[in-house]
Enzyme design. Sequence first.
Site, PDB file in Angstrom:
ATOM      1  N   HIS A  22      45.309  36.447  35.756  1.00 23.30           N
ATOM      2  CA  HIS A  22      44.164  37.358  35.626  1.00 23.30           C
ATOM      3  C   HIS A  22      43.201  37.044  36.772  1.00 23.30           C
ATOM      4  CE1 HIS A  22      40.889  39.130  32.701  1.00 23.30           C
ATOM      5  NE2 HIS A  22      40.698  39.509  33.965  1.00 23.30           N
ATOM      6  N   HIS A  24      41.172  39.127  39.962  1.00 24.00           N
ATOM      7  CA  HIS A  24      40.823  40.321  40.746  1.00 24.00           C
ATOM      8  C   HIS A  24      40.618  39.886  42.195  1.00 24.00           C
ATOM      9  CE1 HIS A  24      39.952  42.637  37.019  1.00 24.00           C
ATOM     10  NE2 HIS A  24      39.597  41.451  36.556  1.00 24.00           N
ATOM     11  N   GLU A  26      39.280  41.393  44.689  1.00 25.12           N
ATOM     12  CA  GLU A  26      37.919  41.655  45.223  1.00 25.12           C
ATOM     13  C   GLU A  26      36.922  40.634  44.675  1.00 25.12           C
ATOM     14  OE1 GLU A  26      39.707  44.050  43.671  1.00 25.12           O
ATOM     15  OE2 GLU A  26      40.104  45.628  45.151  1.00 25.12           O
ATOM     16  N   GLY A 166      37.050  47.385  34.213  1.00 28.45           N
ATOM     17  CA  GLY A 166      35.743  48.038  34.321  1.00 28.45           C
ATOM     18  C   GLY A 166      35.047  48.148  32.973  1.00 28.45           C
ATOM     19  N   HIS A 193      42.405  45.397  30.090  1.00 25.59           N
ATOM     20  CA  HIS A 193      41.263  44.605  29.641  1.00 25.59           C
ATOM     21  C   HIS A 193      40.792  45.165  28.293  1.00 25.59           C
ATOM     22  CE1 HIS A 193      41.099  43.190  33.750  1.00 25.59           C
ATOM     23  NE2 HIS A 193      39.988  42.512  33.557  1.00 25.59           N
ATOM     24  N   GLU A 196      36.411  42.093  25.602  1.00 21.44           N
ATOM     25  CA  GLU A 196      35.470  41.291  26.385  1.00 21.44           C
ATOM     26  C   GLU A 196      34.058  41.778  26.016  1.00 21.44           C
ATOM     27  OE1 GLU A 196      35.448  42.150  30.579  1.00 21.44           O
ATOM     28  OE2 GLU A 196      34.589  40.209  31.133  1.00 21.44           O
ATOM     29  N   ASP A 276      39.611  34.926  36.829  1.00 23.39           N
ATOM     30  CA  ASP A 276      39.035  36.276  36.778  1.00 23.39           C
ATOM     31  C   ASP A 276      38.449  36.713  38.130  1.00 23.39           C
ATOM     32  OD1 ASP A 276      38.464  38.694  35.556  1.00 23.39           O
ATOM     33  OD2 ASP A 276      36.784  37.974  34.365  1.00 23.39           O
ATOM     34  N   ASP A 277      37.193  36.290  38.403  1.00 25.39           N
ATOM     35  CA  ASP A 277      36.494  36.672  39.647  1.00 25.39           C
ATOM     36  C   ASP A 277      35.815  35.433  40.214  1.00 25.39           C
ATOM     37  OD1 ASP A 277      36.503  39.827  39.430  1.00 25.39           O
ATOM     38  OD2 ASP A 277      35.835  39.118  37.475  1.00 25.39           O
TER      39      ASP A 277
HETATM   40  N1  ADE Z   1      36.699  43.843  36.883  1.00 21.04           N
HETATM   41  C1  ADE Z   1      36.479  42.691  37.507  1.00 21.04           C
HETATM   42  N2  ADE Z   1      36.106  41.735  36.640  1.00 21.04           N
HETATM   43  C2  ADE Z   1      36.091  42.308  35.411  1.00 21.04           C
HETATM   44  C3  ADE Z   1      35.799  41.852  34.121  1.00 21.04           C
HETATM   45  N3  ADE Z   1      35.450  40.587  33.879  1.00 21.04           N
HETATM   46  N4  ADE Z   1      35.857  42.736  33.108  1.00 21.04           N
HETATM   47  C4  ADE Z   1      36.217  44.007  33.344  1.00 21.04           C
HETATM   48  N5  ADE Z   1      36.510  44.483  34.541  1.00 21.04           N
HETATM   49  C5  ADE Z   1      36.459  43.648  35.573  1.00 21.04           C
HETATM   50 ZN    ZN Z   2      39.283  40.807  34.633  1.00 18.95          ZN
END
Ligand code: ADE
Ligand code: ZN
Length: 339
Positions: A22, A24, A26, A166, A193, A196, A276-277
């Site tokens: 998981h 992303h 970007e 998103g 997703h 969350e 995640d990010d």
């Molecule tokens: N896109 C990037 N990070 C996300 C997240 N945590 N939840 C939903 N969409 C995402």
């Molecule tokens: Zn995510």
Amino acid sequence: MPYTADPKFADFIQRLPKTETHLHIEGACPFSLLQKLDPVKYASPPPFWADDFRYESFNQFMDMYVEYCAEFYNSAKRYQEAAEIVLKKCVDQGCRYVETSFHLPALLYMEDKGPDVIEAIRSAAPESLELRIFAGMCHNDYVDAGKELIEDSLTWEGLDGIDLHGWEDIPVEPWTADVWERARKAGKFAKAHAGEFMGSDFVELILDQLKVTRIQHGVRSTENQATVQRLIDDNIALDVCPISNVKLAVNGIPSMDKHPIRQLFDQGVTVTINSDDPFFFGNSLSEEYYALNQDLNFTQAELVQIAMNGFKVALISEDQRAAYLKEVSGYSEAEGVPR
Ligand code: ADE
Ligand code: ZN
């Protein structure tokens, strides 16, 4: 946060064969590349790397995404430059298998085409890494040129799967189930997703409508025991991102010691841990393991189990899976000294 570990434990996690399912691309934007582009704007570390930083809302998080990263990802070359750094960091942390997604509608603002971006990301992967590439899209992206792009993406050979991401509170439109079904027929893996920013009912809706077997996050499933039981009975895996959940202040998760991954794991849900990010949370995959150990009392043996879950859900051949699982379980016997 940031989590540190004593050298023996850090070494244990470093050498444990791991997955990242998981991520992303970007949201993993390397800060060094942004600094190269604009040394003045990016002179100091971003505020969201602070230990006690909490996003006020998902909207604020998305605003940061636009402010920091949207401009950077404007060509296949940029994706390649970023992926080189991101994937090397994965390998350096002992990661063997990565699933990364790129935001599909970003292509609407680029000259390069989807297959170019996919090839750019793939070409950046170190040889030792198994990489799977996903196209991420939002609930309301199937409109105008976005609709054509989504349809087109199902024909891209190099694309391994699709993901829904998103804003979770935007209604899931009727096209989604149809696209998810056709993606599977086209040989793509389809995940989404859920759970969350919306509760367990939304997890159930996604399972009912999109027929996915892997959910990104899914942590709010614990709001309803029946949903947790469904995850267990139907063998639905959750790709969980604990530090992300804390920094995004997900409902019911004020701090890591309250994170429901402990309950999910104890009840027998297949959970993996992921970053995640990482640019937006200032985290790393290793720190996710440290966090579970320090704040949720996961033993080394339990962390080995979590690493094994990553290989159980990975999109690899059964022979590869058996080999990875053997390696990880052997590692457990050799090195795993439960705390
Ligand atoms: N896109 C990037 N990070 C996300 C997240 N945590 N939840 C939903 N969409 C995402
Ligand atoms: Zn995510």
